[in-house]
Design a protein around this motif. Structure first.
Motif, PDB file in Angstrom:
ATOM      1  N   UNK A  14       0.812  -1.217   0.000  1.00 14.82           N
ATOM      2  CA  UNK A  14       0.000   0.000   0.000  1.00 14.82           C
ATOM      3  C   UNK A  14       0.844   1.264   0.000  1.00 14.82           C
ATOM      4  N   UNK A  15       2.069   1.182   0.546  1.00 15.31           N
ATOM      5  CA  UNK A  15       2.917   2.382   0.620  1.00 15.31           C
ATOM      6  C   UNK A  15       3.643   2.588  -0.712  1.00 15.31           C
ATOM      7  N   UNK A  16       4.206   3.789  -0.889  1.00 17.57           N
ATOM      8  CA  UNK A  16       5.071   3.996  -2.055  1.00 17.57           C
ATOM      9  C   UNK A  16       6.339   3.155  -1.919  1.00 17.57           C
ATOM     10  N   UNK A  38       1.766   1.348  -3.839  1.00 20.46           N
ATOM     11  CA  UNK A  38       0.677   2.337  -3.805  1.00 20.46           C
ATOM     12  C   UNK A  38      -0.706   1.734  -4.001  1.00 20.46           C
ATOM     13  N   UNK A  39      -0.859   0.478  -3.664  1.00 21.29           N
ATOM     14  CA  UNK A  39      -2.193  -0.126  -3.773  1.00 21.29           C
ATOM     15  C   UNK A  39      -2.571  -0.739  -2.422  1.00 21.29           C
ATOM     16  N   UNK A  49      -7.180  -0.349  -3.702  1.00 24.93           N
ATOM     17  CA  UNK A  49      -7.370   1.012  -4.193  1.00 24.93           C
ATOM     18  C   UNK A  49      -6.001   1.546  -4.590  1.00 24.93           C
ATOM     19  N   UNK A  50      -5.901   2.077  -5.795  1.00 22.82           N
ATOM     20  CA  UNK A  50      -4.668   2.690  -6.255  1.00 22.82           C
ATOM     21  C   UNK A  50      -4.617   4.116  -5.711  1.00 22.82           C
ATOM     22  N   UNK A  51      -3.567   4.434  -4.921  1.00 27.22           N
ATOM     23  CA  UNK A  51      -3.608   5.709  -4.216  1.00 27.22           C
ATOM     24  C   UNK A  51      -3.468   6.937  -5.110  1.00 27.22           C
ATOM     25  N   UNK A  52      -2.615   6.926  -6.102  1.00 26.56           N
ATOM     26  CA  UNK A  52      -2.625   8.126  -6.939  1.00 26.56           C
ATOM     27  C   UNK A  52      -3.962   8.368  -7.640  1.00 26.56           C
ATOM     28  N   UNK A  53      -4.607   7.314  -8.111  1.00 26.36           N
ATOM     29  CA  UNK A  53      -5.787   7.510  -8.968  1.00 26.36           C
ATOM     30  C   UNK A  53      -7.117   7.215  -8.279  1.00 26.36           C
TER      31      UNK A  53
END
Lengths: 468, 468
Positions: free
Chosen positions: A35-37, A130-131, A146-150
């Protein structure tokens, strides 16, 4: 090679990335989702536990995946506990009477980056950052992220899912909320929280205090510890009650009170922490919890490992080590129970059967140690015991291992065995000392014999009574 | 009289209705809300545990509220365990060597109706049925309910809220999900489930087997028990693994298999249960779980009591008794900590401090007994122990109390004290027997002396070692 089995691993922290590497080496096709970058390209997590104690059980896991040597390059050996008293006096209490037994301070992000690099080199590993996992379809073996950027949602499916998403595991929460099977679960919080503070490097780039030790400022209910980093700094951790105490997190609300508390309790440490007050208020206060659950698997599709299955408090320095040992045990179970037509339900069941009693044991040992570390400072009997054990380990290095040594340095025995043997030894020594049966003028070898006999008697009596 | 304090009690089962009665006697204004219909006007809950064991701690709670005599009218004394072996032979194992110590079979709905009647007689009690708690505003002390006939929502506010809504407590769930404070919680399920079956009255209206006993058919992993009802019937409960066993709930899926299993294992019981197969498939299978949590209170507004705070497995027959003892302890705390300007936060904190270790103890004792009841059937040592203890209690009624007697008949000591003393005694006797130190020809008084000395030594050794 098992190139036909797709494994979805959720969580690319220390456990997930080592697991991905090892399972890729076994030939599985791995999708590792975090989930993190990517922490290799983006600095993050200021204030989180940034160094950890790596010891024999953890090293065994790294060795299995061929990355022990690389990890050791990141390590700073710590040979003992450097105890700081109220007057600023220090004395070193070695971890073991045996010269080759020490633990290592290692950077959490540094080790995580190493493991991600090694996993990524494998052609059968895909890492996705990032997911964040939003839900798990336990019956069908798929998870939605959930994709964090989008903010877009995406679903991945694996032949099996391994949940290594830590103490706050989304995969475990899916099991808890599922309600179609009985899920035993416990979360137990200590009365204390923790906060990290930095001792920066000296002006010449060196260390402001002894590098080769884990520093402890024991103060009964409160405690400060510090572990060295490669850059000359130390990461200090304060353990303090949340409330119901003169000095507690609820009360330390002004710079004056923080300064007063530290100056009174840890005068020599204050001198090493120029940014104390600023960091105290900018860094988060973390809770200290133990999480246990069972079953770890559901429908032969999903399995929890690492902190997701068994989060523990840090007082034995075994959290990461236990998670890496999970990988070793899971690997052994794969050796024994996989075939052309692997029944994952059996694999997962056998893994939990082999492993659960040991992660329960280290969880209980870690809570014990929280209370024992307070005792040590108050009880002359506990101090006498520790002195005797150090003498045993120095004089009879093959015949005596303290509970700490059994847990930390004897990776060939299980945590559950270490707990049983270690508790019986402690009880034997404390009672023999209390009864005056180990007088000063007795030969050390005689003392050891007596302790061993008494330990055996205690184990026997417990067994007859069915450990009531 | 505290006529100004409004207390909202959620859950009008056994604990909630006794609590409402007692707090009304103390002068509080009580609103008691129950999700089910009024069981005095509407029969319900077929298949649920319909009779229970009432013993000294529970009677003490009923006495406090002046309803002991009325409750005893509903009781059938059970003087011991009637053990049924595979061949249908029976022998009675008395609960105690003391003549006046026995437990009572009582109807759950019968007792609940009595308590509701008594509470309703109080002018300061309002009872509301058919309203299920949907959410609790912990910070403001209000709760929202759904009215089942109409589906309309209604919110009630109390100066304080007492959650007595049982093992599946909505109030406790509100605390678990609140996330603004650390809430320790555990739910632990046994591998076994339970199912109830009826032994109807004989054709002449009498009892088909001995009335004055708790019947047990111990079969290692499986077990059948039966408690008498006033109408001549018995309620039988089957305890059986869910899975991983030749006979288990997962496998008993056809009338033929159910008949085969019961005929093989409980031939004398089968003869008493004419509707066995029909009831087996129409009655639900219930899980057996232990629930612990802490804190029991939030914001000095809401407190959990009874099963909502501490649900236990039924193997000590103490679930209802522990809940009634909660009322006694809470009443004592009210005596000590209420005033013109009561600080409910302090009341609730002191209640948990006084009570939590005891409800933890009875929870652990009940799980112990699940395992011990299996042991009893297999171990000659355990049987010798029981025989010796019965002799001690008969010969020295003021000097010896077995663990069971301490828990069940010595309401003047706490569950935690009973656990500590009882476990030490058990360990002393089992080891003395195992070591051959209690030979047949030794005087019983000598045996007792030896057991008492050894028990004290065990307690001392544990204390020195800090109960490690």
């Amino acid at each position: 090679m098992n190139t036909k089995t797709n494994i979805l691993i959720i969580g690319a922290g220390l456990c997930g990335s080592l697991l991905a590497l090892r399972l890729a080496q076994r030939g599985y096709k791995i999708t590792l989702v975090e989930k993190r970058p990517d922490l290799r390209t983006q600095h993050q997590d200021a204030g989180r536990s940034i160094n950890l104690a790596l010891s024999d059980r953890g090293l065994k896991g790294l060795r299995l995946a061929g990355v022990e040597e690389a990890a050791l390059q990141l390590c700073i050996p710590m040979y003992g506990r450097m105890i700081h008293d109220m007057e600023g006096n220090t004395f070193l209490s070695k971890y073991s009477g045996r010269a080759n037994e020490y633990i290592n301070s290692i950077s959490r992000p540094g080790l995580n980056m190493l493991l991600l690099d090694e996993a990524e080199k494998m052609p059968n590993v895909t890492i996705i950052f990032n997911k964040g996992c939003k839900s798990v379809d336990l019956e069908n073996g798929s998870a939605t992220f959930k994709d964090y950027p989008t903010n877009e949602e995406v679903t991945y499916t694996g032949d099996i899912i391994l949940g290594t998403d830590g103490a706050g595991s989304s995969v475990r929460k899916a099991m808890f909320n599922h309600k179609k099977f009985l899920f035993s679960f416990s979360q137990e919080w200590l009365t204390h929280g923790y906060k990290e503070i930095t001792i920066p490097p000296a002006n010449d780039g060196g260390y402001r205090t002894e590098k080769g030790a884990l520093h402890i400022w024991p103060r009964g209910e409160d405690m400060l510890i510090a572990l060295p980093n490669l850059d000359g700094s130390f990461t200090v951790t304060l353990f303090l009650p949340y409330s119901n105490s003169e000095y507690c997190f609820d009360n330390l609300t002004t710079p004056e009170m923080v300064t007063e508390y530290f100056t009174k309790e840890y005068p020599d440490a204050v001198a090493l922490m120029p940014n104390l007050v600023e960091e105290f208020f900018s860094n988060p206060t973390g809770p200290l919890g133990t999480i246990k659950c069972s079953p770890w698997n559901s429908y032969g599709k999903t399995l929890l490992l690492g902190d997701a299955a068994h989060a523990i408090v840090p007082f034995y320095g075994q959290g990461m080590n236990a998670s890496f040992e999970d990988v070793v045990v899971f690997d052994e179970i794969l050796d024994r129970f996989t075939s052309e037509s692997t029944d994952w339900n059996t694999v997962f069941y056998e893994y939990e059967k082999a492993r659960k009693k040991d992660t329960d044991a280290i969880a209980d040992l870690a809570v014990d140690n929280f209370h024992e570390m307070k005792e040590h400072t108050a009880s002359a009997l506990f101090q006498k015991k520790r002195k005797l054990e150090t003498a045993f380990e120095a004089e009879f290095p093959d015949k005596y291992y303290s509970k700490y040594s059994l847990v930390t340095f004897k990776e060939e025995i299980t945590y559950a065995e270490a707990l049983q043997q270690g508790r019986a030894q402690d009880k034997a020594i404390l009672n023999l000392l209390d009864d005056g049966k180990l007088p000063e003028d007795m030969e050390l070898s005689e003392k050891l014999k007596l302790v061993q006999q008494q330990t055996q008697a205690i184990l026997h009596d417990d067994e007859v009574a069915g450990n009531l």
